[in-house]
Motif scaffolding. Structure first.
Motif, PDB file in Angstrom:
ATOM      1  N   ALA A  79      12.443  20.812  27.792  1.00  0.00           N
ATOM      2  CA  ALA A  79      13.703  20.803  28.550  1.00  0.00           C
ATOM      3  C   ALA A  79      14.887  20.751  27.594  1.00  0.00           C
ATOM      4  O   ALA A  79      14.845  20.085  26.559  1.00  0.00           O
ATOM      5  N   ALA A  80      15.944  21.464  27.966  1.00  0.00           N
ATOM      6  CA  ALA A  80      17.189  21.437  27.196  1.00  0.00           C
ATOM      7  C   ALA A  80      18.083  20.296  27.659  1.00  0.00           C
ATOM      8  O   ALA A  80      18.957  19.843  26.925  1.00  0.00           O
ATOM      9  N   ALA A  81      17.873  19.851  28.893  1.00  0.00           N
ATOM     10  CA  ALA A  81      18.742  18.831  29.481  1.00  0.00           C
ATOM     11  C   ALA A  81      17.966  17.950  30.441  1.00  0.00           C
ATOM     12  O   ALA A  81      16.976  18.374  31.034  1.00  0.00           O
ATOM     13  N   ALA A  82      18.428  16.709  30.558  1.00  0.00           N
ATOM     14  CA  ALA A  82      17.818  15.776  31.499  1.00  0.00           C
ATOM     15  C   ALA A  82      18.919  14.988  32.204  1.00  0.00           C
ATOM     16  O   ALA A  82      19.910  14.603  31.583  1.00  0.00           O
ATOM     17  N   ILE A  83      18.727  14.788  33.494  1.00  0.00           N
ATOM     18  CA  ILE A  83      19.591  13.878  34.256  1.00  0.00           C
ATOM     19  C   ILE A  83      18.735  12.689  34.666  1.00  0.00           C
ATOM     20  O   ILE A  83      17.727  12.850  35.360  1.00  0.00           O
ATOM     21  N   TRP A 100      13.400   5.345  31.283  1.00  0.00           N
ATOM     22  CA  TRP A 100      13.316   6.808  31.126  1.00  0.00           C
ATOM     23  C   TRP A 100      14.084   7.269  29.894  1.00  0.00           C
ATOM     24  O   TRP A 100      13.634   8.154  29.162  1.00  0.00           O
ATOM     25  N   VAL A 101      15.236   6.674  29.672  1.00  0.00           N
ATOM     26  CA  VAL A 101      16.024   7.052  28.488  1.00  0.00           C
ATOM     27  C   VAL A 101      15.211   6.784  27.225  1.00  0.00           C
ATOM     28  O   VAL A 101      15.120   7.645  26.340  1.00  0.00           O
ATOM     29  N   GLN A 102      14.586   5.600  27.161  1.00  0.00           N
ATOM     30  CA  GLN A 102      13.751   5.263  25.996  1.00  0.00           C
ATOM     31  C   GLN A 102      12.624   6.265  25.813  1.00  0.00           C
ATOM     32  O   GLN A 102      12.341   6.708  24.697  1.00  0.00           O
ATOM     33  N   GLU A 103      11.962   6.607  26.911  1.00  0.00           N
ATOM     34  CA  GLU A 103      10.844   7.552  26.813  1.00  0.00           C
ATOM     35  C   GLU A 103      11.328   8.913  26.300  1.00  0.00           C
ATOM     36  O   GLU A 103      10.689   9.525  25.434  1.00  0.00           O
ATOM     37  N   LEU A 104      12.476   9.352  26.787  1.00  0.00           N
ATOM     38  CA  LEU A 104      13.007  10.656  26.339  1.00  0.00           C
ATOM     39  C   LEU A 104      13.469  10.603  24.887  1.00  0.00           C
ATOM     40  O   LEU A 104      13.331  11.580  24.158  1.00  0.00           O
ATOM     41  N   GLN A 105      14.013   9.462  24.482  1.00  0.00           N
ATOM     42  CA  GLN A 105      14.436   9.344  23.079  1.00  0.00           C
ATOM     43  C   GLN A 105      13.229   9.445  22.149  1.00  0.00           C
ATOM     44  O   GLN A 105      13.327   9.992  21.063  1.00  0.00           O
ATOM     45  N   ARG A 106      12.077   8.936  22.611  1.00  0.00           N
ATOM     46  CA  ARG A 106      10.869   8.988  21.787  1.00  0.00           C
ATOM     47  C   ARG A 106      10.174  10.339  21.868  1.00  0.00           C
ATOM     48  O   ARG A 106       9.669  10.844  20.883  1.00  0.00           O
ATOM     49  N   ASN A 109      12.956  16.476  23.629  1.00  0.00           N
ATOM     50  CA  ASN A 109      13.476  17.412  22.637  1.00  0.00           C
ATOM     51  C   ASN A 109      14.511  16.759  21.743  1.00  0.00           C
ATOM     52  O   ASN A 109      15.275  15.930  22.202  1.00  0.00           O
ATOM     53  N   GLU A 110      14.586  17.225  20.524  1.00  0.00           N
ATOM     54  CA  GLU A 110      15.534  16.636  19.584  1.00  0.00           C
ATOM     55  C   GLU A 110      16.987  16.808  20.037  1.00  0.00           C
ATOM     56  O   GLU A 110      17.788  15.894  19.931  1.00  0.00           O
ATOM     57  N   ASN A 111      17.326  17.972  20.539  1.00  0.00           N
ATOM     58  CA  ASN A 111      18.720  18.237  20.932  1.00  0.00           C
ATOM     59  C   ASN A 111      18.956  18.124  22.431  1.00  0.00           C
ATOM     60  O   ASN A 111      19.891  18.725  22.963  1.00  0.00           O
ATOM     61  N   LEU A 112      18.106  17.338  23.082  1.00  0.00           N
ATOM     62  CA  LEU A 112      18.210  17.175  24.524  1.00  0.00           C
ATOM     63  C   LEU A 112      19.597  16.661  24.932  1.00  0.00           C
ATOM     64  O   LEU A 112      20.072  15.662  24.402  1.00  0.00           O
ATOM     65  N   PRO A 168      23.922  23.604  23.502  1.00  0.00           N
ATOM     66  CA  PRO A 168      24.191  24.464  22.352  1.00  0.00           C
ATOM     67  C   PRO A 168      24.158  25.938  22.801  1.00  0.00           C
ATOM     68  O   PRO A 168      23.222  26.343  23.484  1.00  0.00           O
ATOM     69  N   LYS A 169      25.205  26.671  22.459  1.00  0.00           N
ATOM     70  CA  LYS A 169      25.290  28.077  22.866  1.00  0.00           C
ATOM     71  C   LYS A 169      24.737  28.972  21.756  1.00  0.00           C
ATOM     72  O   LYS A 169      24.865  28.647  20.585  1.00  0.00           O
ATOM     73  N   ALA A 170      24.152  30.081  22.170  1.00  0.00           N
ATOM     74  CA  ALA A 170      23.554  31.000  21.206  1.00  0.00           C
ATOM     75  C   ALA A 170      24.645  31.598  20.313  1.00  0.00           C
ATOM     76  O   ALA A 170      25.750  31.797  20.745  1.00  0.00           O
TER      77      ALA A 170
END
Ligand code: GTP
Ligand code: MG
Length: 170
Positions: A79-83, A100-106, A109-112, A168-170
């Protein structure tokens, strides 16, 4: 000219926080008082335009019930983004959001691009989570915070638009 891009977006958060309702508001402009609890996950898509770029969101609306927790990585992987959604009238849902924030940080994606949505802002008289507490938590953890209402539509388009702006835009 216009650029087109696609972005996988996942919604996570406690059951009843309003994930499906936010998506229904964003995609169809509707609200249901008796929205059914999601089973597994549901898929939607919607497009937003930011300056010269058109972002097509591919949205995974996950189920908040604990028994579906083990499925979540399938939806946030790539995923590129998470809410991360919580209900401002329910402190337990804020505790769950932080997990959930902790789980996503671990594991995310790096640039989520991560947003924290304090939903049900129309129920201000029943508020249990203060704006400042959520705002401070978001700032300290690299998310942006918005208070939303799927019912009144407050900040719903803004939430998705702000994510699109930060991608991030192409
Ligand atoms: P799960 O699918 O079980 O994970 O729940 P969910 O996060 O998708 O919550 P859902 O969208 O199903 O909403 C739960 C209940 O809260 C429903 O009865 C909605 O009508 C209600 N609800 C959702 N958003 C709002 C809101 O902004 N304001 C108010 N007043 N009620 C809301
Ligand atoms: Mg749902």
């Amino acid at each position: 000219g216009t650029n087109n891009m696609q972005a996988k977006l996942v919604l996570l958060g406690d059951m009843g926080a309003g994930k499906s309702s936010l998506v229904l508001r964003f995609v169809k402009g509707q609200f249901q008082e008796f929205q059914e609890s999601t089973i597994g996950a549901a898929f939607f898509s919607q497009t937003v335009a930011v300056n010269e770029t058109t972002v097509k969101f591919e949205i995974w609306d996950t189920a908040g019930q604990e028994r579906y927790h083990s499925l979540a990585p399938m939806y946030y992987r790539g995923a590129a983004a998470a809410i991360i959604v919580f209900d401002i009238t329910n402190n337990d849902s804020f505790v769950r959001a932080k997990k959930w924030v902790q789980e996503l940080q671990r594991q995310g994606n790096e640039n989520l691009v991560m947003a924290l949505a304090g939903n049900k802002s129309d129920l201000a008289s029943k508020r249990k989570v203060e704006t400042e507490e959520a705002q401070t938590y978001a700032e300290e953890n690299g998310l942006f915070y918005l208070e939303t209402s799927a019912k009144s539509a407050q900040n719903v388009n803004e939430l998705f638009y702000e994510i699109a702006r930060r991608l991030p835009k192409a």
